[in-house]
Design an enzyme around this catalytic site. Sequence first.
Site, PDB file in Angstrom:
ATOM      1  N   CYS A   1       9.352 -68.784  96.918  1.00 50.08           N
ATOM      2  CA  CYS A   1      10.010 -67.908  98.044  1.00 50.08           C
ATOM      3  C   CYS A   1      10.559 -68.670  99.141  1.00 50.08           C
ATOM      4  CB  CYS A   1       8.819 -66.760  98.856  1.00 50.08           C
ATOM      5  SG  CYS A   1       9.101 -65.816  99.589  1.00 50.08           S
TER       6      CYS A   1
ATOM      7  N   HIS B   1       7.372 -63.609  94.369  1.00 51.65           N
ATOM      8  CA  HIS B   1       6.232 -64.289  93.920  1.00 51.65           C
ATOM      9  C   HIS B   1       5.582 -64.007  92.814  1.00 51.65           C
ATOM     10  CE1 HIS B   1       4.869 -66.089  98.358  1.00 51.65           C
ATOM     11  NE2 HIS B   1       5.938 -64.540  98.281  1.00 51.65           N
TER      12      HIS B   1
ATOM     13  N   GLU C   1       3.005 -65.772  91.242  1.00 54.34           N
ATOM     14  CA  GLU C   1       1.769 -65.639  91.637  1.00 54.34           C
ATOM     15  C   GLU C   1       1.132 -64.256  91.533  1.00 54.34           C
ATOM     16  OE1 GLU C   1       3.197 -67.266  95.411  1.00 54.34           O
ATOM     17  OE2 GLU C   1       3.421 -66.695  93.884  1.00 54.34           O
TER      18      GLU C   1
END
Length: 252
Positions: free
Chosen positions: A117, A223, A225
Amino acid sequence: MKPLRIGISANFFYADKQRRAYPPKTILFGEESLYHWIEKAGAIPYMIPRLSGTLSLRDVALDLDGVVFSGGADVCPASYGEEALRPEWEGDYARDQYEIELFRVARALNKPILGVCRGHQLINVALGGTLYQDIATQNPQTQPHRDGDIYDGLSHHMKLEAGSVLAGLYEGQSEAHINSIHHQSIKDLGRGLRVQARSIPDNIIESVWLDEPEEFVLGVQWHPEWITDPAMLDSSKIRDYFIDACIRNKAM
């Protein structure tokens, strides 16, 4: 073999009299999911501090096997030669300078680099590129890329660029579904970067790769994750690709 050591750039909170914890102090922090995501690959995640000058970021990076540039505050327009169009887009210039120096050091030491990001945007700026300070203002024909109410619940599709490193990693897959939590994005590409993916239908750059032999520098705008939906892009492949590069680099 000992677990890999992966350094993650810090987020910053500055002095704030309204804050209950350490109101006159600067606080470094990280969002937990990114650390867990790296840990799930069998590597130990470490936050990289901004140092006082007694030691250098090179001293820190020498002890790491790879570096992740995390998400967070806007990149300051001054870091790519512009003035902020609005006060709320001033970003975090101090963090930019810390991360740009960390990027320079990590490259000099040939440490694999992954940007997430803001980290994806920071890589571009560190290599001389520029950003849209606000997509909706400067590129108004685009779809929404950030919604504060649903946050990482906002998502869209992207297309993988034919012949790109990312397309090779996801062989047989030309499109993917990802989350979207950003209002800035890459405008002019930094030196040596190649686009890996663009959003559908508005062509916002979603991933970049540094096209330099013997280097691993990958940026992703989303993102990874935070992705848990099996219908979305399997972002563990990106993490494992990065970790494999760290393993190979450590063995050299």
